[in-house]
Design a protein around this motif. Structure first.
Motif, PDB file in Angstrom:
ATOM      1  N   ALA A  65       0.843  -1.198   0.000  1.00  0.00           N
ATOM      2  CA  ALA A  65       0.000   0.000   0.000  1.00  0.00           C
ATOM      3  C   ALA A  65       0.876   1.245   0.000  1.00  0.00           C
ATOM      4  CB  ALA A  65      -0.924  -0.009   1.212  1.00  0.00           C
ATOM      5  N   LEU A  66       2.044   1.143  -0.612  1.00  0.00           N
ATOM      6  CA  LEU A  66       2.977   2.262  -0.639  1.00  0.00           C
ATOM      7  C   LEU A  66       2.394   3.440  -1.405  1.00  0.00           C
ATOM      8  CD1 LEU A  66       6.373   0.486  -1.356  1.00  0.00           C
ATOM      9  CD2 LEU A  66       5.728   1.666   0.757  1.00  0.00           C
ATOM     10  N   GLY A  67       2.736   4.628  -0.965  1.00  0.00           N
ATOM     11  CA  GLY A  67       2.343   5.849  -1.649  1.00  0.00           C
ATOM     12  C   GLY A  67       3.071   7.024  -1.033  1.00  0.00           C
ATOM     13  N   LEU A  68       3.494   7.965  -1.842  1.00  0.00           N
ATOM     14  CA  LEU A  68       4.206   9.136  -1.344  1.00  0.00           C
ATOM     15  C   LEU A  68       3.215  10.254  -1.075  1.00  0.00           C
ATOM     16  CD1 LEU A  68       7.050  10.327  -0.790  1.00  0.00           C
ATOM     17  CD2 LEU A  68       6.971  11.269  -3.098  1.00  0.00           C
ATOM     18  N   ARG A  69       3.204  10.744   0.145  1.00  0.00           N
ATOM     19  CA  ARG A  69       2.318  11.851   0.486  1.00  0.00           C
ATOM     20  C   ARG A  69       2.795  13.131  -0.194  1.00  0.00           C
ATOM     21  NH1 ARG A  69       2.843   8.571   4.868  1.00  0.00           N
ATOM     22  NH2 ARG A  69       0.935   7.853   5.888  1.00  0.00           N
ATOM     23  N   VAL A  70       1.851  13.960  -0.617  1.00  0.00           N
ATOM     24  CA  VAL A  70       2.170  15.203  -1.327  1.00  0.00           C
ATOM     25  C   VAL A  70       3.111  16.077  -0.500  1.00  0.00           C
ATOM     26  CG1 VAL A  70       1.227  17.332  -2.264  1.00  0.00           C
ATOM     27  CG2 VAL A  70       0.027  15.177  -2.653  1.00  0.00           C
ATOM     28  N   ALA A  71       2.884  16.162   0.810  1.00  0.00           N
ATOM     29  CA  ALA A  71       3.726  16.999   1.666  1.00  0.00           C
ATOM     30  C   ALA A  71       5.169  16.516   1.667  1.00  0.00           C
ATOM     31  CB  ALA A  71       3.175  17.002   3.090  1.00  0.00           C
ATOM     32  N   GLU A  72       5.367  15.196   1.614  1.00  0.00           N
ATOM     33  CA  GLU A  72       6.717  14.648   1.593  1.00  0.00           C
ATOM     34  C   GLU A  72       7.428  15.009   0.295  1.00  0.00           C
ATOM     35  OE1 GLU A  72       6.502  10.489   2.258  1.00  0.00           O
ATOM     36  OE2 GLU A  72       5.832  10.670   4.332  1.00  0.00           O
ATOM     37  N   THR A  86       9.252   8.286  -6.951  1.00  0.00           N
ATOM     38  CA  THR A  86       9.581   6.951  -7.457  1.00  0.00           C
ATOM     39  C   THR A  86       9.274   5.871  -6.419  1.00  0.00           C
ATOM     40  OG1 THR A  86      11.874   7.141  -6.674  1.00  0.00           O
ATOM     41  CG2 THR A  86      11.422   7.873  -8.924  1.00  0.00           C
ATOM     42  N   VAL A  87       8.484   6.220  -5.413  1.00  0.00           N
ATOM     43  CA  VAL A  87       8.274   5.277  -4.309  1.00  0.00           C
ATOM     44  C   VAL A  87       7.571   4.002  -4.774  1.00  0.00           C
ATOM     45  CG1 VAL A  87       6.063   6.274  -3.567  1.00  0.00           C
ATOM     46  CG2 VAL A  87       7.502   5.072  -1.918  1.00  0.00           C
ATOM     47  N   GLN A  88       6.651   4.108  -5.733  1.00  0.00           N
ATOM     48  CA  GLN A  88       5.949   2.915  -6.202  1.00  0.00           C
ATOM     49  C   GLN A  88       6.909   1.974  -6.935  1.00  0.00           C
ATOM     50  OE1 GLN A  88       2.909   2.397  -5.321  1.00  0.00           O
ATOM     51  NE2 GLN A  88       2.050   4.404  -4.874  1.00  0.00           N
ATOM     52  N   ALA A  89       7.693   2.520  -7.848  1.00  0.00           N
ATOM     53  CA  ALA A  89       8.640   1.694  -8.589  1.00  0.00           C
ATOM     54  C   ALA A  89       9.736   1.166  -7.678  1.00  0.00           C
ATOM     55  CB  ALA A  89       9.242   2.488  -9.744  1.00  0.00           C
ATOM     56  N   ASP A  90      10.234   2.016  -6.785  1.00  0.00           N
ATOM     57  CA  ASP A  90      11.266   1.567  -5.847  1.00  0.00           C
ATOM     58  C   ASP A  90      10.731   0.447  -4.959  1.00  0.00           C
ATOM     59  OD1 ASP A  90      12.918   3.499  -6.885  1.00  0.00           O
ATOM     60  OD2 ASP A  90      12.670   4.902  -5.217  1.00  0.00           O
ATOM     61  N   GLY A  91       9.485   0.604  -4.526  1.00  0.00           N
ATOM     62  CA  GLY A  91       8.880  -0.422  -3.696  1.00  0.00           C
ATOM     63  C   GLY A  91       8.709  -1.726  -4.442  1.00  0.00           C
ATOM     64  N   ALA A  92       8.187  -1.664  -5.668  1.00  0.00           N
ATOM     65  CA  ALA A  92       8.002  -2.878  -6.458  1.00  0.00           C
ATOM     66  C   ALA A  92       9.327  -3.574  -6.715  1.00  0.00           C
ATOM     67  CB  ALA A  92       7.312  -2.535  -7.780  1.00  0.00           C
ATOM     68  N   ARG A  93      10.354  -2.780  -6.963  1.00  0.00           N
ATOM     69  CA  ARG A  93      11.682  -3.355  -7.219  1.00  0.00           C
ATOM     70  C   ARG A  93      12.215  -4.059  -5.973  1.00  0.00           C
ATOM     71  NH1 ARG A  93      13.382   0.989  -9.048  1.00  0.00           N
ATOM     72  NH2 ARG A  93      12.796   0.661 -11.225  1.00  0.00           N
ATOM     73  N   ALA A  94      12.109  -3.402  -4.819  1.00  0.00           N
ATOM     74  CA  ALA A  94      12.605  -3.982  -3.569  1.00  0.00           C
ATOM     75  C   ALA A  94      11.796  -5.217  -3.180  1.00  0.00           C
ATOM     76  CB  ALA A  94      12.546  -2.935  -2.457  1.00  0.00           C
ATOM     77  N   GLN A  95      10.489  -5.139  -3.339  1.00  0.00           N
ATOM     78  CA  GLN A  95       9.628  -6.262  -2.960  1.00  0.00           C
ATOM     79  C   GLN A  95       9.879  -7.480  -3.840  1.00  0.00           C
ATOM     80  OE1 GLN A  95       5.971  -4.198  -3.504  1.00  0.00           O
ATOM     81  NE2 GLN A  95       6.337  -2.873  -1.733  1.00  0.00           N
ATOM     82  N   THR A  96       9.902  -7.286  -5.162  1.00  0.00           N
ATOM     83  CA  THR A  96      10.073  -8.436  -6.053  1.00  0.00           C
ATOM     84  C   THR A  96      11.457  -9.043  -5.896  1.00  0.00           C
ATOM     85  OG1 THR A  96      10.695  -6.945  -7.878  1.00  0.00           O
ATOM     86  CG2 THR A  96       8.387  -7.611  -7.735  1.00  0.00           C
ATOM     87  N   GLU A  97      12.468  -8.209  -5.690  1.00  0.00           N
ATOM     88  CA  GLU A  97      13.818  -8.724  -5.475  1.00  0.00           C
ATOM     89  C   GLU A  97      13.859  -9.609  -4.226  1.00  0.00           C
ATOM     90  OE1 GLU A  97      17.672  -6.518  -3.901  1.00  0.00           O
ATOM     91  OE2 GLU A  97      17.323  -6.064  -6.023  1.00  0.00           O
ATOM     92  N   ALA A  98      13.253  -9.141  -3.140  1.00  0.00           N
ATOM     93  CA  ALA A  98      13.229  -9.911  -1.899  1.00  0.00           C
ATOM     94  C   ALA A  98      12.413 -11.184  -2.050  1.00  0.00           C
ATOM     95  CB  ALA A  98      12.667  -9.050  -0.770  1.00  0.00           C
ATOM     96  N   MET A  99      11.292 -11.099  -2.754  1.00  0.00           N
ATOM     97  CA  MET A  99      10.443 -12.275  -2.939  1.00  0.00           C
ATOM     98  C   MET A  99      11.133 -13.332  -3.784  1.00  0.00           C
ATOM     99  SD  MET A  99       6.776 -10.309  -3.444  1.00  0.00           S
ATOM    100  CE  MET A  99       5.816 -11.822  -3.707  1.00  0.00           C
ATOM    101  N   LEU A 100      11.791 -12.932  -4.843  1.00  0.00           N
ATOM    102  CA  LEU A 100      12.503 -13.888  -5.685  1.00  0.00           C
ATOM    103  C   LEU A 100      13.650 -14.538  -4.927  1.00  0.00           C
ATOM    104  CD1 LEU A 100      12.526 -11.827  -9.000  1.00  0.00           C
ATOM    105  CD2 LEU A 100      11.288 -13.970  -8.599  1.00  0.00           C
ATOM    106  N   ALA A 101      14.263 -13.776  -4.026  1.00  0.00           N
ATOM    107  CA  ALA A 101      15.380 -14.315  -3.246  1.00  0.00           C
ATOM    108  C   ALA A 101      14.919 -15.279  -2.156  1.00  0.00           C
ATOM    109  CB  ALA A 101      16.174 -13.169  -2.618  1.00  0.00           C
ATOM    110  N   THR A 102      13.698 -15.128  -1.693  1.00  0.00           N
ATOM    111  CA  THR A 102      13.226 -15.917  -0.557  1.00  0.00           C
ATOM    112  C   THR A 102      12.129 -16.922  -0.916  1.00  0.00           C
ATOM    113  OG1 THR A 102      11.622 -14.185   0.030  1.00  0.00           O
ATOM    114  CG2 THR A 102      13.792 -14.092   1.086  1.00  0.00           C
TER     115      THR A 102
END
Length: 215
Positions: A65-72, A86-102
């Motif tokens: 449920a990642l999302g960057l708040r406008v204020a941030e 880039t929080v959505q893409a960064d999150g998807a990249r980190a999540q899929t990398e971890a999932m593939l590794a585990t």
């Protein structure tokens, strides 16, 4: 199920934790700072590969449920005028990398109905309203589109849950359509987005699909 939630401190994320616990799931939250959510919390930044892998390992599913708040984003731009979301893409990249590794395969992530105009939309929405919205929210929608590319390329069992404008209303009946927008769907509460994400874990027909949800 054992479920890890990213973006757990946001409006949708807190609903995921609360509803997941109520359904009997063992919930783990990933947060950037220590916080009390009534479940296990892993403190980690998206770039901390070891911590992210540890948060995902041994789980049955990941909910994002990642999302960057406008204020941030505004604060970042004061320090770096060219900063982009880039929080959505960064999150998807980190999540899929971890999932593939585990060896974890199931992931459900929040998208946005507004970024896609299709034959599920009425004529005025498709020709006028959506193009205007896409110009106004271009940066965020581009980030979501990149996240979708990463999920599609991962080979994992992903689902995108795509709501229209979010509200803080209570849960109530909503509609779902696989692969196209919900005709006339204008709003959905964060509580019902969370419900749809948890429901996706029990819907094999939603695997590797973009599922639109709206009232």
């Amino acid at each position: 199920m054992k479920i890890t939630v990213f973006g757990a401190t946001g409006g949708i994320g807190t609903q995921l934790i609360r509803q997941g616990i109520a359904r009997g799931h063992a919930m783990t939250a990933v947060a950037r700072r220590p916080v009390e959510l009534g479940c296990d919390v892993v403190v980690a930044e998206l770039g901390d590969h070891e911590a992210i892998a540890g948060a995902v390992a041994g789980r049955d599913a990941v909910l994002s449920a990642l999302g960057l708040r406008v204020a941030e984003l505004q604060q970042r731009r004061r320090l770096e005028p060219s900063a982009r979301s880039t929080v959505q893409a960064d999150g998807a990249r980190a999540q899929t990398e971890a999932m593939l590794a585990t060896g974890v395969r199931r992931i459900v992530s929040v998208d946005a109905a507004g970024r896609v105009a299709d034959d599920g939309d009425g004529l005025v929405t498709r020709i006028v309203a959506k193009p205007l919205l896409q110009r106004l929210l271009r940066e965020g929608f581009e980030d979501l589109a990149e996240a979708e590319k990463i999920l599609r390329a991962s080979g994992l069992d992903w689902t995108l849950i795509s709501p229209p404008r979010l509200t803080d209303g209570p849960r109530r009946p909503y509609r779902t359509v696989v692969g196209r927008n919900v005709r006339g769907g204008r709003t959905l509460s964060r509580a019902d987005v969370a419900d749809a994400m948890l429901r996706a874990l029990e819907e094999p027909g939603w695997i590797r699909e973009r599922v639109n949800v709206a009232y």
